[in-house]
Design a protein around this motif. Structure first.
Motif, PDB file in Angstrom:
ATOM      1  N   LEU A   4     -60.362-107.388 -76.610  1.00  0.00           N
ATOM      2  CA  LEU A   4     -60.021-106.063 -76.386  1.00  0.00           C
ATOM      3  C   LEU A   4     -60.369-105.357 -77.748  1.00  0.00           C
ATOM      4  N   GLU A   5     -59.805-105.896 -78.721  1.00  0.00           N
ATOM      5  CA  GLU A   5     -59.956-105.153 -79.904  1.00  0.00           C
ATOM      6  C   GLU A   5     -61.575-105.293 -80.529  1.00  0.00           C
ATOM      7  N   LEU A   6     -62.230-106.260 -80.312  1.00  0.00           N
ATOM      8  CA  LEU A   6     -63.822-106.192 -80.522  1.00  0.00           C
ATOM      9  C   LEU A   6     -64.339-105.200 -79.507  1.00  0.00           C
ATOM     10  N   ALA A   7     -63.911-105.234 -78.111  1.00  0.00           N
ATOM     11  CA  ALA A   7     -64.816-104.229 -77.513  1.00  0.00           C
ATOM     12  C   ALA A   7     -64.657-102.869 -77.720  1.00  0.00           C
ATOM     13  N   ARG A   8     -63.196-102.724 -78.319  1.00  0.00           N
ATOM     14  CA  ARG A   8     -63.020-101.010 -78.849  1.00  0.00           C
ATOM     15  C   ARG A   8     -63.672-101.057 -79.878  1.00  0.00           C
ATOM     16  N   ILE A   9     -64.028-101.806 -80.894  1.00  0.00           N
ATOM     17  CA  ILE A   9     -64.783-101.491 -81.955  1.00  0.00           C
ATOM     18  C   ILE A   9     -66.146-101.131 -81.781  1.00  0.00           C
ATOM     19  N   GLU A  10     -66.674-101.843 -80.759  1.00  0.00           N
ATOM     20  CA  GLU A  10     -67.950-101.727 -80.278  1.00  0.00           C
ATOM     21  C   GLU A  10     -68.026-100.427 -79.474  1.00  0.00           C
ATOM     22  N   ILE A  11     -67.244 -99.931 -78.780  1.00  0.00           N
ATOM     23  CA  ILE A  11     -66.910 -98.478 -78.287  1.00  0.00           C
ATOM     24  C   ILE A  11     -67.289 -97.438 -79.261  1.00  0.00           C
ATOM     25  N   ASN A  12     -66.353 -97.599 -80.282  1.00  0.00           N
ATOM     26  CA  ASN A  12     -66.237 -96.606 -81.467  1.00  0.00           C
ATOM     27  C   ASN A  12     -67.678 -96.710 -81.985  1.00  0.00           C
ATOM     28  N   ARG A  13     -68.286 -97.430 -82.258  1.00  0.00           N
ATOM     29  CA  ARG A  13     -69.569 -97.889 -83.008  1.00  0.00           C
ATOM     30  C   ARG A  13     -70.592 -97.009 -82.133  1.00  0.00           C
ATOM     31  N   VAL A  14     -70.778 -97.263 -80.546  1.00  0.00           N
ATOM     32  CA  VAL A  14     -71.528 -96.586 -79.748  1.00  0.00           C
ATOM     33  C   VAL A  14     -71.268 -95.046 -79.489  1.00  0.00           C
ATOM     34  N   ASP A  15     -69.878 -94.745 -79.840  1.00  0.00           N
ATOM     35  CA  ASP A  15     -69.505 -93.274 -79.676  1.00  0.00           C
ATOM     36  C   ASP A  15     -70.080 -92.681 -80.640  1.00  0.00           C
ATOM     37  N   LYS A  16     -69.995 -93.091 -81.827  1.00  0.00           N
ATOM     38  CA  LYS A  16     -70.630 -92.562 -83.094  1.00  0.00           C
ATOM     39  C   LYS A  16     -71.915 -92.211 -83.063  1.00  0.00           C
ATOM     40  N   GLU A  17     -72.688 -93.191 -82.516  1.00  0.00           N
ATOM     41  CA  GLU A  17     -74.404 -92.841 -82.252  1.00  0.00           C
ATOM     42  C   GLU A  17     -74.424 -92.060 -81.083  1.00  0.00           C
ATOM     43  N   ILE A  18     -73.842 -91.888 -80.190  1.00  0.00           N
ATOM     44  CA  ILE A  18     -73.795 -90.851 -79.008  1.00  0.00           C
ATOM     45  C   ILE A  18     -73.484 -89.493 -79.577  1.00  0.00           C
TER      46      ILE A  18
END
Length: 95
Positions: A4-18
């Protein structure tokens, strides 16, 4: 870290790019509306919107996401039109 924590880190990374890409897109929208103002064109171009949806949904490799991507694109175009209207309104008022 758990999944879960890893998935959220990935979401945060993608959100920054978006966010960065969204700003780039909105700057391009400014160019579009400036051209439309100069050439007395309407904000809405339905054929262009349909073309954008048709072309961009082909970019989605995982078809289970396609309808959600179409929703995203449709909402981005709605946001773009709202922003264009705001610019047109300011231009009309001489701001």
């Amino acid at each position: 870290m758990n999944r879960l924590e890893l998935a959220r880190i990935e979401i945060n990374r993608v959100d920054k790019e978006i966010a960065k890409l969204f700003e780039e897109r909105m700057k391009a929208v400014e160019e579009v509306i400036n051209f439309k103002i100069e050439n007395n064109l309407d904000i809405l171009d339905s054929s262009r919107e349909n073309e954008v949806i048709k072309r961009n949904k082909k970019l989605i490799e995982e078809k289970k996401y396609e309808k959600y991507y179409v929703d995203l694109i449709t909402n981005m175009m709605r946001i773009s039109k709202n922003y264009q209207k705001e610019i047109v309104d300011k231009y009309s008022k001489g701001e």
